[in-house]
Design a protein around this motif. Structure first.
Motif, PDB file in Angstrom:
ATOM      1  N   ILE A 133       3.646  61.786  20.667  1.00  0.00           N
ATOM      2  CA  ILE A 133       3.485  63.111  20.081  1.00  0.00           C
ATOM      3  C   ILE A 133       2.658  62.956  18.814  1.00  0.00           C
ATOM      4  CG2 ILE A 133       4.647  65.133  19.117  1.00  0.00           C
ATOM      5  CD1 ILE A 133       5.206  64.542  22.167  1.00  0.00           C
ATOM      6  N   ALA A 134       1.495  63.612  18.783  1.00  0.00           N
ATOM      7  CA  ALA A 134       0.600  63.561  17.625  1.00  0.00           C
ATOM      8  C   ALA A 134       0.863  64.787  16.758  1.00  0.00           C
ATOM      9  CB  ALA A 134      -0.847  63.530  18.076  1.00  0.00           C
ATOM     10  N   SER A 135       1.627  64.593  15.700  1.00  0.00           N
ATOM     11  CA  SER A 135       1.942  65.703  14.795  1.00  0.00           C
ATOM     12  C   SER A 135       2.329  65.148  13.433  1.00  0.00           C
ATOM     13  CB  SER A 135       3.080  66.561  15.347  1.00  0.00           C
ATOM     14  OG  SER A 135       3.475  67.512  14.376  1.00  0.00           O
ATOM     15  N   THR A 136       1.465  65.342  12.475  1.00  0.00           N
ATOM     16  CA  THR A 136       1.745  64.860  11.126  1.00  0.00           C
ATOM     17  C   THR A 136       3.011  65.499  10.582  1.00  0.00           C
ATOM     18  OG1 THR A 136      -0.606  64.458  10.773  1.00  0.00           O
ATOM     19  CG2 THR A 136       0.781  64.647   8.798  1.00  0.00           C
ATOM     20  N   ARG A 137       3.187  66.797  10.801  1.00  0.00           N
ATOM     21  CA  ARG A 137       4.361  67.494  10.269  1.00  0.00           C
ATOM     22  C   ARG A 137       5.644  67.091  10.990  1.00  0.00           C
ATOM     23  NH1 ARG A 137       2.122  73.450  10.340  1.00  0.00           N
ATOM     24  NH2 ARG A 137       1.094  72.540  12.126  1.00  0.00           N
ATOM     25  N   ALA A 138       5.612  66.952  12.308  1.00  0.00           N
ATOM     26  CA  ALA A 138       6.821  66.515  13.024  1.00  0.00           C
ATOM     27  C   ALA A 138       7.173  65.077  12.646  1.00  0.00           C
ATOM     28  CB  ALA A 138       6.635  66.649  14.530  1.00  0.00           C
ATOM     29  N   GLY A 175      -2.947  67.204  18.826  1.00  0.00           N
ATOM     30  CA  GLY A 175      -4.167  66.592  18.312  1.00  0.00           C
ATOM     31  C   GLY A 175      -5.392  66.786  19.167  1.00  0.00           C
ATOM     32  N   THR A 176      -5.381  67.793  20.058  1.00  0.00           N
ATOM     33  CA  THR A 176      -6.522  67.981  20.967  1.00  0.00           C
ATOM     34  C   THR A 176      -7.405  69.161  20.587  1.00  0.00           C
ATOM     35  OG1 THR A 176      -5.259  69.362  22.496  1.00  0.00           O
ATOM     36  CG2 THR A 176      -5.261  66.968  22.905  1.00  0.00           C
ATOM     37  N   GLY A 177      -7.067  69.843  19.495  1.00  0.00           N
ATOM     38  CA  GLY A 177      -7.832  71.027  19.099  1.00  0.00           C
ATOM     39  C   GLY A 177      -9.013  70.687  18.210  1.00  0.00           C
ATOM     40  N   THR A 181      -6.707  63.016  18.593  1.00  0.00           N
ATOM     41  CA  THR A 181      -6.146  62.334  19.766  1.00  0.00           C
ATOM     42  C   THR A 181      -7.207  61.976  20.803  1.00  0.00           C
ATOM     43  OG1 THR A 181      -3.976  63.328  19.392  1.00  0.00           O
ATOM     44  CG2 THR A 181      -4.429  62.511  21.616  1.00  0.00           C
ATOM     45  N   PRO A 182      -8.165  62.869  21.137  1.00  0.00           N
ATOM     46  CA  PRO A 182      -9.192  62.473  22.106  1.00  0.00           C
ATOM     47  C   PRO A 182     -10.022  61.281  21.629  1.00  0.00           C
ATOM     48  CG  PRO A 182      -9.138  64.851  21.873  1.00  0.00           C
ATOM     49  CD  PRO A 182      -8.269  64.296  20.782  1.00  0.00           C
ATOM     50  N   LEU A 205      -2.307  66.067  26.451  1.00  0.00           N
ATOM     51  CA  LEU A 205      -1.935  67.467  26.621  1.00  0.00           C
ATOM     52  C   LEU A 205      -1.947  68.160  25.255  1.00  0.00           C
ATOM     53  CD1 LEU A 205       1.000  67.210  29.193  1.00  0.00           C
ATOM     54  CD2 LEU A 205      -1.416  67.718  29.615  1.00  0.00           C
ATOM     55  N   PRO A 206      -2.047  69.490  25.250  1.00  0.00           N
ATOM     56  CA  PRO A 206      -2.040  70.228  23.985  1.00  0.00           C
ATOM     57  C   PRO A 206      -0.709  70.060  23.245  1.00  0.00           C
ATOM     58  CG  PRO A 206      -2.606  71.664  25.833  1.00  0.00           C
ATOM     59  CD  PRO A 206      -2.171  70.365  26.407  1.00  0.00           C
ATOM     60  N   GLY A 207      -0.650  70.580  22.029  1.00  0.00           N
ATOM     61  CA  GLY A 207       0.540  70.445  21.209  1.00  0.00           C
ATOM     62  C   GLY A 207       1.527  71.588  21.326  1.00  0.00           C
ATOM     63  N   SER A 208       1.222  72.587  22.132  1.00  0.00           N
ATOM     64  CA  SER A 208       2.145  73.720  22.275  1.00  0.00           C
ATOM     65  C   SER A 208       3.026  73.534  23.510  1.00  0.00           C
ATOM     66  CB  SER A 208       1.369  75.032  22.416  1.00  0.00           C
ATOM     67  OG  SER A 208       0.739  75.102  23.681  1.00  0.00           O
ATOM     68  N   PRO A 209       4.279  73.983  23.435  1.00  0.00           N
ATOM     69  CA  PRO A 209       5.145  73.876  24.614  1.00  0.00           C
ATOM     70  C   PRO A 209       4.545  74.531  25.858  1.00  0.00           C
ATOM     71  CG  PRO A 209       6.472  74.355  22.694  1.00  0.00           C
ATOM     72  CD  PRO A 209       5.032  74.482  22.261  1.00  0.00           C
ATOM     73  N   LYS A 210       3.961  75.725  25.710  1.00  0.00           N
ATOM     74  CA  LYS A 210       3.361  76.395  26.875  1.00  0.00           C
ATOM     75  C   LYS A 210       2.186  75.589  27.424  1.00  0.00           C
ATOM     76  CE  LYS A 210       4.773  81.105  25.848  1.00  0.00           C
ATOM     77  NZ  LYS A 210       4.355  82.467  25.521  1.00  0.00           N
ATOM     78  N   GLY A 211       1.354  75.048  26.537  1.00  0.00           N
ATOM     79  CA  GLY A 211       0.229  74.229  26.981  1.00  0.00           C
ATOM     80  C   GLY A 211       0.685  72.978  27.716  1.00  0.00           C
TER      81      GLY A 211
END
Length: 165
Positions: free
Chosen positions: A16-21, A77-79, A86-87, A134-140
């Motif tokens: 999971i790529a998330s600085t805040r998490a 991290g894909t945006g 991430t890419p 994969l994107p960072g959103s649950p729906k994505g």
């Protein structure tokens, strides 16, 4: 026996790529979704790695690859934000890209939101390991996993050297 050989439980890793998490600002919401999906598909998973965006993603991927997983799934991290890297951390590791998977994921996501077209993730292989961003959103994440559903078993079988069609 490798984790990717027939008749063994396939191993999988999650990054999971998330600085805040990673800093504990909020709880990761996508890791549990990916973990459930992998379990439903018979994978034995390594502990989820929640890391800051950027180079820590590359370090986590390289560490997982030393364990010979069948699958590694990243989320986040894909945006287009400056720290969405991430890419860039994934692409140098890939030996072969599988562009059709990402095309399918972006197409499925775009049917629900035009923002899906902004995802820059990659899918490909390193040896017998399949990696996907994969994107960072649950729906994505759910949309991406739905696209993988019908192909993940066959994909792993091919990487294992079972070429049944």
């Amino acid at each position: 026996m490798s984790a990717c050989e027939p008749n063994t439980l396939r191993k999988a890793g999650i990054v999971i790529a998330s600085t805040r998490a990673a800093a504990g600002v909020y709880a990761d919401e996508t890791g549990p979704i990916i973990l459930d999906w992998l379990s439903e598909h018979g994978f034995d998973t390594f502990p989820t790695m929640v890391v800051p965006d950027g180079e820590p993603v590359g370090a986590a991927l390289r560490a997982l690859l030393t364990q010979d997983p069948a699958v590694v799934i990243t989320s986040g991290g894909t945006g287009l934000s400056p720290d969405d890297r991430t890419p860039e951390m994934t692409l140098p590791l890939l030996e072969r890209e599988i562009p059709g998977i990402m095309e399918g994921i972006r197409r499925a996501g775009a049917a629900k939101t035009p923002m899906a077209m902004l995802s820059r993730g990659h899918a490909g292989t390193v040896g017998k390991t399949f990696i996907i961003n994969l994107p960072g959103s649950p729906k994505g994440v759910m949309d991406g996993l739905a696209v993988l559903d019908p192909v993940i078993g066959h994909l792993c079988e091919q990487l294992e050297g079972n070429h049944g069609h």
